[in-house]
Write a protein that holds these residues in place. Structure first.
Motif, PDB file in Angstrom:
ATOM      1  N   MET A 271      46.542  51.076  17.734  1.00 48.48           N
ATOM      2  CA  MET A 271      47.089  50.543  18.920  1.00 48.48           C
ATOM      3  C   MET A 271      45.951  49.885  19.692  1.00 48.48           C
ATOM      4  O   MET A 271      44.942  50.478  19.997  1.00 48.48           O
ATOM      5  N   MET A 272      46.238  48.812  19.995  1.00 40.99           N
ATOM      6  CA  MET A 272      45.282  47.934  20.629  1.00 40.99           C
ATOM      7  C   MET A 272      45.617  47.784  22.106  1.00 40.99           C
ATOM      8  O   MET A 272      46.775  47.703  22.461  1.00 40.99           O
ATOM      9  N   MET A 273      44.568  47.732  22.901  1.00 46.77           N
ATOM     10  CA  MET A 273      44.774  47.617  24.344  1.00 46.77           C
ATOM     11  C   MET A 273      44.576  46.160  24.707  1.00 46.77           C
ATOM     12  O   MET A 273      43.634  45.521  24.278  1.00 46.77           O
ATOM     13  N   THR A 274      45.492  45.690  25.515  1.00 51.19           N
ATOM     14  CA  THR A 274      45.373  44.304  25.948  1.00 51.19           C
ATOM     15  C   THR A 274      44.446  44.234  27.142  1.00 51.19           C
ATOM     16  O   THR A 274      44.078  45.249  27.759  1.00 51.19           O
ATOM     17  N   GLY A 275      44.084  43.022  27.537  1.00 54.28           N
ATOM     18  CA  GLY A 275      43.162  42.818  28.662  1.00 54.28           C
ATOM     19  C   GLY A 275      43.739  43.271  29.986  1.00 54.28           C
ATOM     20  O   GLY A 275      43.056  43.848  30.843  1.00 54.28           O
ATOM     21  N   SER A 276      45.032  43.044  30.185  1.00 58.49           N
ATOM     22  CA  SER A 276      45.629  43.452  31.467  1.00 58.49           C
ATOM     23  C   SER A 276      45.733  44.968  31.553  1.00 58.49           C
ATOM     24  O   SER A 276      45.555  45.560  32.630  1.00 58.49           O
ATOM     25  N   GLN A 277      45.982  45.618  30.419  1.00 58.65           N
ATOM     26  CA  GLN A 277      46.039  47.073  30.445  1.00 58.65           C
ATOM     27  C   GLN A 277      44.640  47.642  30.713  1.00 58.65           C
ATOM     28  O   GLN A 277      44.490  48.639  31.413  1.00 58.65           O
ATOM     29  N   ALA A 278      43.635  47.019  30.143  1.00 62.37           N
ATOM     30  CA  ALA A 278      42.262  47.472  30.362  1.00 62.37           C
ATOM     31  C   ALA A 278      41.862  47.289  31.835  1.00 62.37           C
ATOM     32  O   ALA A 278      41.196  48.136  32.436  1.00 62.37           O
ATOM     33  N   ARG A 279      42.275  46.166  32.407  1.00 63.96           N
ATOM     34  CA  ARG A 279      41.985  45.935  33.832  1.00 63.96           C
ATOM     35  C   ARG A 279      42.699  46.967  34.696  1.00 63.96           C
ATOM     36  O   ARG A 279      42.119  47.505  35.631  1.00 63.96           O
ATOM     37  N   SER A 280      43.964  47.262  34.403  1.00 67.01           N
ATOM     38  CA  SER A 280      44.724  48.255  35.172  1.00 67.01           C
ATOM     39  C   SER A 280      44.087  49.630  35.052  1.00 67.01           C
ATOM     40  O   SER A 280      43.983  50.385  36.032  1.00 67.01           O
ATOM     41  N   LEU A 281      43.659  49.963  33.832  1.00 68.42           N
ATOM     42  CA  LEU A 281      43.010  51.250  33.626  1.00 68.42           C
ATOM     43  C   LEU A 281      41.675  51.300  34.373  1.00 68.42           C
ATOM     44  O   LEU A 281      41.314  52.318  34.964  1.00 68.42           O
ATOM     45  N   GLY A 282      40.940  50.208  34.403  1.00 67.51           N
ATOM     46  CA  GLY A 282      39.677  50.132  35.140  1.00 67.51           C
ATOM     47  C   GLY A 282      39.896  50.303  36.643  1.00 67.51           C
ATOM     48  O   GLY A 282      39.155  51.022  37.322  1.00 67.51           O
ATOM     49  N   TRP A 283      40.920  49.621  37.161  1.00 66.62           N
ATOM     50  CA  TRP A 283      41.225  49.769  38.596  1.00 66.62           C
ATOM     51  C   TRP A 283      41.667  51.192  38.922  1.00 66.62           C
ATOM     52  O   TRP A 283      41.319  51.725  39.972  1.00 66.62           O
ATOM     53  N   ALA A 284      42.410  51.810  38.059  1.00 67.66           N
ATOM     54  CA  ALA A 284      42.834  53.196  38.278  1.00 67.66           C
ATOM     55  C   ALA A 284      41.618  54.117  38.311  1.00 67.66           C
ATOM     56  O   ALA A 284      41.529  55.040  39.134  1.00 67.66           O
ATOM     57  N   ALA A 285      40.630  53.880  37.417  1.00 66.36           N
ATOM     58  CA  ALA A 285      39.410  54.694  37.390  1.00 66.36           C
ATOM     59  C   ALA A 285      38.601  54.485  38.675  1.00 66.36           C
ATOM     60  O   ALA A 285      38.085  55.438  39.265  1.00 66.36           O
ATOM     61  N   VAL A 286      38.504  53.211  39.107  1.00 67.12           N
ATOM     62  CA  VAL A 286      37.774  52.920  40.352  1.00 67.12           C
ATOM     63  C   VAL A 286      38.478  53.577  41.532  1.00 67.12           C
ATOM     64  O   VAL A 286      37.839  54.157  42.421  1.00 67.12           O
ATOM     65  N   LEU A 287      39.811  53.510  41.559  1.00 64.40           N
ATOM     66  CA  LEU A 287      40.587  54.129  42.646  1.00 64.40           C
ATOM     67  C   LEU A 287      40.425  55.644  42.636  1.00 64.40           C
ATOM     68  O   LEU A 287      40.276  56.269  43.692  1.00 64.40           O
ATOM     69  N   ALA A 288      40.382  56.268  41.478  1.00 59.85           N
ATOM     70  CA  ALA A 288      40.190  57.715  41.372  1.00 59.85           C
ATOM     71  C   ALA A 288      38.800  58.098  41.857  1.00 59.85           C
ATOM     72  O   ALA A 288      38.618  59.112  42.564  1.00 59.85           O
ATOM     73  N   MET A 289      37.773  57.284  41.523  1.00 58.99           N
ATOM     74  CA  MET A 289      36.417  57.573  41.995  1.00 58.99           C
ATOM     75  C   MET A 289      36.326  57.425  43.518  1.00 58.99           C
ATOM     76  O   MET A 289      35.688  58.242  44.192  1.00 58.99           O
ATOM     77  N   CYS A 290      36.998  56.404  44.066  1.00 60.77           N
ATOM     78  CA  CYS A 290      36.995  56.218  45.538  1.00 60.77           C
ATOM     79  C   CYS A 290      37.682  57.395  46.225  1.00 60.77           C
ATOM     80  O   CYS A 290      37.210  57.901  47.250  1.00 60.77           O
ATOM     81  N   PHE A 291      38.794  57.853  45.648  1.00 55.66           N
ATOM     82  CA  PHE A 291      39.507  58.996  46.225  1.00 55.66           C
ATOM     83  C   PHE A 291      38.632  60.238  46.188  1.00 55.66           C
ATOM     84  O   PHE A 291      38.558  60.996  47.153  1.00 55.66           O
ATOM     85  N   ALA A 292      37.924  60.455  45.075  1.00 54.06           N
ATOM     86  CA  ALA A 292      37.028  61.610  44.955  1.00 54.06           C
ATOM     87  C   ALA A 292      35.892  61.511  45.973  1.00 54.06           C
ATOM     88  O   ALA A 292      35.511  62.505  46.597  1.00 54.06           O
ATOM     89  N   LEU A 293      35.343  60.313  46.165  1.00 52.62           N
ATOM     90  CA  LEU A 293      34.271  60.134  47.150  1.00 52.62           C
ATOM     91  C   LEU A 293      34.770  60.384  48.580  1.00 52.62           C
ATOM     92  O   LEU A 293      34.062  60.971  49.406  1.00 52.62           O
ATOM     93  N   VAL A 294      36.010  59.947  48.892  1.00 48.25           N
ATOM     94  CA  VAL A 294      36.583  60.185  50.223  1.00 48.25           C
ATOM     95  C   VAL A 294      36.763  61.675  50.454  1.00 48.25           C
ATOM     96  O   VAL A 294      36.475  62.200  51.545  1.00 48.25           O
TER      97      VAL A 294
END
Length: 192
Positions: free
Chosen positions: A1-24
């Motif tokens: 199963m291959m990940m498309t570019g938009s899925q990778a971007r969404s997953l990246g934004w979710a990771a960034v959002l999770a890190m921001c939430f943890a920092l808050v």
């Protein structure tokens, strides 16, 4: 199963959002810890200020003890209690309550009511009450007077205000003939 570019971007934004939430969350815990330390420091400051005030009062009291001792000795005549002034027990206290001897002076009484044989109270107008210090007659307030207490107070306070006022009532006087001539001459002398 291959990940498309938009899925990778969404997953990246979710990771960034999770890190921001943890920092808050971590930052809010630190802010709460600092607030607790500040409140603790404020409580300690208030405690130290109270202790400082207590020590200042104690210092002022001890500094004025010498002055109080001088006042007690000179002005009031107070002294420290002596050992012979203390009672040893109930028997010694009871011995102080002996009856007055035949040559003892009568105690000072400020009020008196004589009761007749019929049980009625005798008239208090027979002998006026006197001050125990000066011996001057003392006038007591009576509810049987025609003026009420409010009116008496109002009149007395009004007299006090009149006496205490810096503004005095005009005292008009009629000048005699010689005083009128002297006044007119002095007025003419000033006019020239």
């Amino acid at each position: 199963m291959m990940m498309t570019g938009s899925q990778a971007r969404s997953l990246g934004w979710a990771a960034v959002l999770a890190m921001c939430f943890a920092l808050v969350v971590i930052l809010s815990f630190k802010v709460h810890a600092v607030k607790s330390e500040v409140l603790l420091a404020e409580r300690q400051i208030l405690s130290l200020e109270r202790e400082n005030l207590l020590l200042e009062t104690e210092f002022e009291t001890r500094a004025s003890q010498r002055q109080l001792a001088v006042w007690n000795a000179v002005e009031f005549g107070y002294g420290a209690p002596r050992a012979d002034q203390f009672l040893e027990g109930e028997r010694q206290l009871a011995s102080l309550g002996q009856r007055r001897g035949p040559d003892a002076p009568s105690p000072i009484r400020l009020a008196r009511s004589d009761v007749t044989a019929d049980g009625d109270i005798a008239s208090a107008d027979a002998e006026p009450m006197r001050s125990p210090l000066s011996g001057a007659p003392v006038t007591l307030a009576s509810a049987a007077r025609e003026k009420d207490a409010g009116q008496v107070f109002t009149e007395a306070f009004g007299d006090f205000l009149i006496d205490a006022s810096p503004i005095r009532a005009a005292q008009a006087q009629t000048l005699s003939a010689s005083q009128q001539r002297a006044a007119s001459m002095s007025a003419k002398g000033m006019g020239e």
